[in-house]
Enzyme design. Structure first.
Site, PDB file in Angstrom:
ATOM      1  NE  ARG A 146      -1.876  -2.405   2.575  1.00 40.68           N
ATOM      2  CZ  ARG A 146      -1.944  -3.606   2.012  1.00 40.68           C
ATOM      3  NH1 ARG A 146      -2.859  -3.864   1.130  1.00 40.68           N
ATOM      4  NH2 ARG A 146      -1.086  -4.554   2.346  1.00 40.68           N
ATOM      5  CB  THR A 147       3.407   2.620   2.327  1.00 39.73           C
ATOM      6  OG1 THR A 147       2.588   2.324   3.464  1.00 39.73           O
ATOM      7  CG2 THR A 147       4.083   3.957   2.526  1.00 39.73           C
ATOM      8  NE  ARG A 170       6.982   0.848   5.265  1.00 41.64           N
ATOM      9  CZ  ARG A 170       5.729   0.420   5.188  1.00 41.64           C
ATOM     10  NH1 ARG A 170       5.464  -0.821   4.820  1.00 41.64           N
ATOM     11  NH2 ARG A 170       4.745   1.242   5.464  1.00 41.64           N
ATOM     12  CG  HIS A 180       3.485   4.295   8.708  1.00 41.47           C
ATOM     13  ND1 HIS A 180       3.748   5.117   7.629  1.00 41.47           N
ATOM     14  CD2 HIS A 180       2.994   3.135   8.184  1.00 41.47           C
ATOM     15  CE1 HIS A 180       3.427   4.476   6.509  1.00 41.47           C
ATOM     16  NE2 HIS A 180       2.981   3.276   6.831  1.00 41.47           N
TER      17      HIS A 180
END
Length: 353
Positions: free
Chosen positions: A51-52, A101, A129
């Site tokens: 997703r990210t 990340r 996050h």
């Protein structure tokens, strides 16, 4: 230079402007298709993400920009032993923005020391996050109107859940937010976070199951409980039902309660909840893309600034957190005294052995 390490670092005005831009993009996306044309996003994902990673890439492309980077550190010079400092120094020479990340806690803060362009934290271990918090807040504000006078339940893995930690940091600025912490003993909110809640006079209570808190909640924030956090499968199975949301349980919730989840989901929300209009986690993911568009557009307007000189290493102290970025990047500057918090991951500093 403005880096996004923790969304709580934004002032009220900065966040208000960011939210207004997000709502404008949601309502009129066609007006932003060339807003970042010619801009390049450096996407550095040192651990898996669906997703990210996709959300940032899609956000940049919808703005007319382009994306370079890697989604597997083994395909980068990291596999050859390159330091984080050198990777960031190089990529910030190529790109206009960096999103990263990293499984090491405090990695985004460390990266910001050596970058000439804005660094966006896309998750640093179990620490923070911020763009998920942006996603969460856009969803709450868009669908509820306000985060004031809200009862919110946070359910699941609260110990390692960076999304939960970031959200709690940000909710400090709202009025009359009552927090219900719903987790098994092995996954309760860590002490540095409960200390944060106490220091900022944020009322909270710890409960042992969804059933206890559900009728009271305006927002239920679900997270995934991972089997590997428990010593035996049986221990996990004995607790599983207490932290699973079903259509039957939803009958006890308020008619306008919102169910959020950062995703991915395993079995903590049963499939029969998806058709409930209160289940907004897939809409939440889409709001997140628009929020990231607003963030990228805002940061893309900042000037290039060469990173300044940083001292090397630490003198007599170390971070107590074995997952801290300073454990693998020992050149990082670290100052303070025993009992202070690590500037990268917020864990306690201790004497170097």
């Amino acid at each position: 230079m403005r880096h996004i390490i923790d969304l709580a670092d934004l002032t009220d005005t900065e966040f208000s402007d960011l939210y207004k831009l997000t709502t404008n993009i949601i309502d009129r996306p066609e007006g932003y298709t060339d807003a970042c044309r010619g801009k390049v996003l450096g996407s550095l994902f040192y651990e898996p993400s669906t997703r990210t990673n996709l959300s940032f890439s899609t956000a940049m492309m919808r703005l007319g920009g382009s994306v370079v980077g890697f989604s597997d550190p083994n395909s980068s010079s990291t596999a050859k032993g390159e330091t984080l400092k050198d990777t960031i120094s190089m990529v910030s020479s190529y790109a206009d923005l960096i999103v990263m990340r990293n499984p090491r806690e405090g990695a985004a803060k460390a990266a910001s020391l050596y970058s000439s362009v804005p660094v966006i934290n896309a998750g640093d271990g179990g620490h923070l996050h911020p763009t998920q918090t942006l996603t969460d807040m856009v969803t709450i504000l868009r669908l509820r109107g306000s985060a004031d006078h809200m009862k919110i339940g946070l359910c699941g893995d609260l110990k390692y859940g960076r999304t939960v930690h970031s959200l709690l940091h940000f909710l400090e600025r709202y009025r009359d937010v009552q927090i219900y912490l719903i987790a098994p003993d092995a996954l309760k909110l860590p002490s540095y976070m409960t200390s944060f809640l106490k220091t900022h006079n944020m009322p909270y209570c710890e409960v042992n199951s969804i059933d206890e808190a559900l009728p009271e909640l305006d927002v239920l924030y679900m997270t995934r409980i991972q089997r590997e956090r428990f010593s035996t499968v049986k221990e996990y199975e004995n607790l599983e039902g207490n932290y699973q949301l079903t259509a039957e349980k939803m009958k006890r919730a308020k008619k306008d309660m919102l169910v959020l989840h950062p995703l991915p989901r395993v079995d903590e929300i049963s499939q029969d909840v998806d058709d409930d209009p209160r289940a907004v986690y897939f809409r939440q993911a889409r709001f997140g893309m628009f929020g990231r568009m607003a963030l990228l557009l805002t940061l893309s307007k900042l000037p290039f600034e060469r990173a300044g000189h940083q001292p090397i290493g630490s003198a007599g102290i170390q971070c107590s957190n074995h997952k801290c970025i300073t454990k693998t990047e020992p050149y990082l500057p670290l100052s303070g005294s025993v009992g202070n918090l690590c500037p990268y991951c917020d864990a306690l500093l201790e004497l170097k052995l």
